[in-house]
Design a protein around this motif. Structure first.
Motif, PDB file in Angstrom:
ATOM      1  N   ALA A  75       0.883  -1.181   0.000  1.00  0.00           N
ATOM      2  CA  ALA A  75       0.000   0.000   0.000  1.00  0.00           C
ATOM      3  C   ALA A  75       0.912   1.220   0.000  1.00  0.00           C
ATOM      4  N   VAL A  76       0.382   2.341  -0.455  1.00  0.00           N
ATOM      5  CA  VAL A  76       1.205   3.555  -0.469  1.00  0.00           C
ATOM      6  C   VAL A  76       0.459   4.723   0.156  1.00  0.00           C
ATOM      7  N   GLY A  77       1.240   5.708   0.591  1.00  0.00           N
ATOM      8  CA  GLY A  77       0.662   6.958   1.087  1.00  0.00           C
ATOM      9  C   GLY A  77       0.874   7.156   2.571  1.00  0.00           C
ATOM     10  N   GLY A  78       0.658   8.401   2.978  1.00  0.00           N
ATOM     11  CA  GLY A  78       0.785   8.736   4.390  1.00  0.00           C
ATOM     12  C   GLY A  78       1.012  10.230   4.543  1.00  0.00           C
ATOM     13  N   GLU A  91       0.632   8.047  -4.271  1.00  0.00           N
ATOM     14  CA  GLU A  91      -0.476   7.480  -5.049  1.00  0.00           C
ATOM     15  C   GLU A  91      -0.186   7.538  -6.553  1.00  0.00           C
ATOM     16  N   LEU A  94       1.432   4.388  -7.882  1.00  0.00           N
ATOM     17  CA  LEU A  94       0.518   3.267  -8.132  1.00  0.00           C
ATOM     18  C   LEU A  94      -0.264   3.494  -9.425  1.00  0.00           C
ATOM     19  N   GLU A 281      -2.871  -6.743  -4.940  1.00  0.00           N
ATOM     20  CA  GLU A 281      -2.760  -5.826  -3.804  1.00  0.00           C
ATOM     21  C   GLU A 281      -4.005  -5.904  -2.935  1.00  0.00           C
ATOM     22  N   HIS A 284      -7.251  -2.354   0.935  1.00  0.00           N
ATOM     23  CA  HIS A 284      -7.022  -1.257   1.895  1.00  0.00           C
ATOM     24  C   HIS A 284      -5.788  -0.439   1.556  1.00  0.00           C
ATOM     25  N   GLY A 285      -5.679   0.732   2.203  1.00  0.00           N
ATOM     26  CA  GLY A 285      -4.529   1.611   2.017  1.00  0.00           C
ATOM     27  C   GLY A 285      -3.444   1.347   3.039  1.00  0.00           C
ATOM     28  N   SER A 286      -2.622   2.368   3.286  1.00  0.00           N
ATOM     29  CA  SER A 286      -1.437   2.193   4.124  1.00  0.00           C
ATOM     30  C   SER A 286      -1.730   2.351   5.620  1.00  0.00           C
ATOM     31  N   ALA A 287      -2.976   2.689   5.941  1.00  0.00           N
ATOM     32  CA  ALA A 287      -3.430   2.781   7.344  1.00  0.00           C
ATOM     33  C   ALA A 287      -2.410   3.453   8.262  1.00  0.00           C
ATOM     34  N   PRO A 288      -2.065   4.702   7.996  1.00  0.00           N
ATOM     35  CA  PRO A 288      -1.039   5.360   8.827  1.00  0.00           C
ATOM     36  C   PRO A 288      -1.418   5.428  10.301  1.00  0.00           C
ATOM     37  N   ASP A 289      -2.739   5.367  10.578  1.00  0.00           N
ATOM     38  CA  ASP A 289      -3.172   5.460  11.985  1.00  0.00           C
ATOM     39  C   ASP A 289      -2.721   4.273  12.823  1.00  0.00           C
ATOM     40  N   ASN A 297      -4.030  -6.194  10.111  1.00  0.00           N
ATOM     41  CA  ASN A 297      -4.454  -7.512   9.639  1.00  0.00           C
ATOM     42  C   ASN A 297      -3.726  -7.803   8.315  1.00  0.00           C
TER      43      ASN A 297
HETATM   44  P1  NAD Z   1      -6.952   2.878   4.719  1.00  0.00           P
HETATM   45  O1  NAD Z   1      -7.491   1.730   3.970  1.00  0.00           O
HETATM   46  O2  NAD Z   1      -5.475   2.990   4.781  1.00  0.00           O
HETATM   47  O3  NAD Z   1      -7.512   2.859   6.210  1.00  0.00           O
HETATM   48  C1  NAD Z   1      -8.910   3.009   6.524  1.00  0.00           C
HETATM   49  C2  NAD Z   1      -9.164   2.472   7.950  1.00  0.00           C
HETATM   50  O4  NAD Z   1      -9.119   1.031   7.922  1.00  0.00           O
HETATM   51  C3  NAD Z   1      -8.104   2.911   8.956  1.00  0.00           C
HETATM   52  O5  NAD Z   1      -8.720   3.131  10.192  1.00  0.00           O
HETATM   53  C4  NAD Z   1      -7.159   1.732   9.042  1.00  0.00           C
HETATM   54  O6  NAD Z   1      -6.505   1.619  10.289  1.00  0.00           O
HETATM   55  C5  NAD Z   1      -8.096   0.552   8.802  1.00  0.00           C
HETATM   56  N1  NAD Z   1      -7.392  -0.525   8.103  1.00  0.00           N
HETATM   57  C6  NAD Z   1      -7.049  -0.559   6.788  1.00  0.00           C
HETATM   58  N2  NAD Z   1      -6.399  -1.677   6.513  1.00  0.00           N
HETATM   59  C7  NAD Z   1      -6.311  -2.384   7.654  1.00  0.00           C
HETATM   60  C8  NAD Z   1      -5.725  -3.634   8.004  1.00  0.00           C
HETATM   61  N3  NAD Z   1      -5.106  -4.401   7.098  1.00  0.00           N
HETATM   62  N4  NAD Z   1      -5.804  -4.037   9.284  1.00  0.00           N
HETATM   63  C9  NAD Z   1      -6.429  -3.313  10.198  1.00  0.00           C
HETATM   64  N5  NAD Z   1      -7.019  -2.119   9.936  1.00  0.00           N
HETATM   65  C10 NAD Z   1      -6.960  -1.648   8.673  1.00  0.00           C
HETATM   66  O7  NAD Z   1      -7.570   4.193   4.033  1.00  0.00           O
HETATM   67  P2  NAD Z   1      -7.301   5.735   4.364  1.00  0.00           P
HETATM   68  O8  NAD Z   1      -7.131   5.918   5.827  1.00  0.00           O
HETATM   69  O9  NAD Z   1      -8.377   6.440   3.636  1.00  0.00           O
HETATM   70  O10 NAD Z   1      -5.939   6.081   3.632  1.00  0.00           O
HETATM   71  C11 NAD Z   1      -4.663   6.075   4.281  1.00  0.00           C
HETATM   72  C12 NAD Z   1      -3.584   6.269   3.225  1.00  0.00           C
HETATM   73  O11 NAD Z   1      -3.613   5.160   2.322  1.00  0.00           O
HETATM   74  C13 NAD Z   1      -3.774   7.516   2.361  1.00  0.00           C
HETATM   75  O12 NAD Z   1      -2.509   8.077   2.115  1.00  0.00           O
HETATM   76  C14 NAD Z   1      -4.384   6.975   1.090  1.00  0.00           C
HETATM   77  O13 NAD Z   1      -4.101   7.783  -0.028  1.00  0.00           O
HETATM   78  C15 NAD Z   1      -3.706   5.651   0.985  1.00  0.00           C
HETATM   79  N6  NAD Z   1      -4.429   4.644   0.208  1.00  0.00           N
HETATM   80  C16 NAD Z   1      -3.655   3.839  -0.554  1.00  0.00           C
HETATM   81  C17 NAD Z   1      -4.241   2.814  -1.265  1.00  0.00           C
HETATM   82  C18 NAD Z   1      -3.343   1.916  -2.051  1.00  0.00           C
HETATM   83  O14 NAD Z   1      -2.142   1.928  -1.845  1.00  0.00           O
HETATM   84  N7  NAD Z   1      -3.893   1.106  -2.939  1.00  0.00           N
HETATM   85  C19 NAD Z   1      -5.621   2.597  -1.187  1.00  0.00           C
HETATM   86  C20 NAD Z   1      -6.395   3.423  -0.369  1.00  0.00           C
HETATM   87  C21 NAD Z   1      -5.772   4.449   0.337  1.00  0.00           C
END
Ligand code: NAD
Length: 365
Positions: A75-78, A91, A94, A281, A284-289, A297
């Motif tokens: 995943a990418v981004g943050g 992004e 990708l 892939e 989900h994204g990079s889940a920076p939180d 997961n």
């Molecule tokens: P996200 O999918 O990263 O996260 C959304 C929520 O779901 C967050 O609370 C996160 O903690 C949770 N989550 C996601 N995947 C999880 C996992 N495997 N296990 C547990 N919890 C999970 O989406 P976002 O917060 O909107 O975006 C965060 C960053 O990711 C941004 O920079 C965005 O641009 C990027 N992004 C990248 C991709 C990709 O690389 N294909 C896709 C979507 C978002």
């Protein structure tokens, strides 16, 4: 001697690298116990590549991606890269990869693991055993059609235009992928458009009918997109492969995703012409939180690798084994935080990977 499966691993940012470590454990197990051979290279993408190379997808990385059988993408981004120029943003790397590999077919399975039926927004009996594949055309349609834009009118109004446009070859190649997939599954394709109100939809329907003649063993139905959305939440198990365009696929795949619960469980694949580009892939994204805490997961990324085994490497048995192992682990109430419920065993990212490898070992012995 069997050919080595070439794979470029691009872990990316945030939880991408953490989840990818768990994929590598499975690769190692398959090499040791199933005699599968992989030729693996690894590189940076996204923010990590920006830090290393000054751009989110370096030229040499793209070249490698074109050479290998499949790319495994994390995943990418943050927030660290929020201020970076748009064309160098994580992004953008990708998007460039998808465009350069001409990945026109996006596959999103909606697979419901029985131990997680309660995580669905639908009643358990509607989703138990659910196994749908949505094929979304990814490089054409209204998101790319010309003309597009916002214009000022002489009467002071503004006018926004986007154009839904498909050409025969775009429909044909997506349809071929859908029929091929259905042949490896239950043998049914539902083609979805709005032929009742859109000429592009009528063309879609007519051209899919033409391709269907090459696949006499596949049962083809047509459905309007609005009805499909309704049927997905009414009786989702009626579907096998859903074939649809970019716009409708965007929406229908998100609806289907929620039938199965958490974002942390959803894999995807994007395919180009056979043998010329495949990227796997998690949705989900990079889940920076939660990045760096060891609580993500890894299953969505692991299941994406299982898709690579099934659709690129033709190692369906190994893919089945991974999916069965995931089901076993979940059935034993082992959960990462995102899918945890009271009374279950909460594990870290790394422990989840270990449990899945152990389950593969057990299923094999
Ligand atoms: P996200 O999918 O990263 O996260 C959304 C929520 O779901 C967050 O609370 C996160 O903690 C949770 N989550 C996601 N995947 C999880 C996992 N495997 N296990 C547990 N919890 C999970 O989406 P976002 O917060 O909107 O975006 C965060 C960053 O990711 C941004 O920079 C965005 O641009 C990027 N992004 C990248 C991709 C990709 O690389 N294909 C896709 C979507 C978002």
């Amino acid at each position: 001697m069997s050919k080595k499966h070439s794979m470029l691993i691009l872990p990316g940012d945030g939880i991408g690298p953490e989840a990818m470590v768990e994929v590598k454990k499975i690769v190692a197990w398959l090499e040791e116990h199933k005699s599968l051979e992989f030729d693996i290279s690894e590189d940076s993408v996204g923010g990590a590549a920006y830090d290393q190379y000054g751009t989110s997808l370096a030229d040499h990385t793209l070249e490698k991606a074109k050479e290998v059988d499949a790319v495994m993408f994390g995943a990418v981004g943050g927030p660290k890269w929020d201020g970076v120029d748009y064309d160098k943003r994580p992004e953008a790397g990708l998007l460039k990869l998808r465009k350069e590999l001409n990945l026109f077919a996006n596959l999103r399975p909606a697979l419901c693991f029985d131990p997680l039926v309660d995580a669905s927004s639908l009643k358990p009996e509607l989703v138990s055993g659910l196994d749908i594949m949505i094929l979304r055309e990814l490089t054409g349609g209204v998101y790319f059609g010309e003309p597009r834009g916002i214009t000022e009118l002489s009467n002071g109004q503004r006018r926004g235009v986007n154009t839904q446009v498909y050409e025969t070859y775009e429909i044909h190649r997506a349809a071929h992928v859908a029929f091929d997939l259905a042949g490896k599954r239950s043998g049914r394709v539902t083609s979805v458009e709005k032929a009742n109100v859109m000429e592009s939809g009528l063309l879609w329907r007519e051209e899919v009918n033409i391709i269907a003649k090459d696949y006499p063993n596949i049962k083809l139905d047509h459905m309007y997109a609005d009805n499909c959305a309704m049927q997905l939440v009414r009786t989702p198990k009626q579907f096998d492969v859903i074939l649809t365009d970019n716009l409708f696929g965007d929406m229908l795949s998100d609806i289907a995703a929620m039938l199965t619960g958490s974002l942390g469980m959803l894999p995807s694949a994007s395919l180009g012409e056979v043998g010329k580009g495949a990227l796997y892939e998690p949705v989900h994204g990079s889940a920076p939180d939660i990045a760096g805490q060891g609580i993500a997961n890894p299953i969505a990324t692991i299941l994406s690798f299982a898709m690579a085994l099934r659709y690129t490497y033709n190692e369906g048995d190994a893919a089945d084994l991974i999916e069965e192992a995931v089901n076993d682990v979940l059935a034993n109430d082992i959960r990462t935080a995102d899918i945890n419920q009271p009374g279950m065993t909460l594990v870290s990212t790394s422990e989840m990977g270990n449990h899945i490898v152990d389950a593969m070992q057990k299923l094999e012995s």
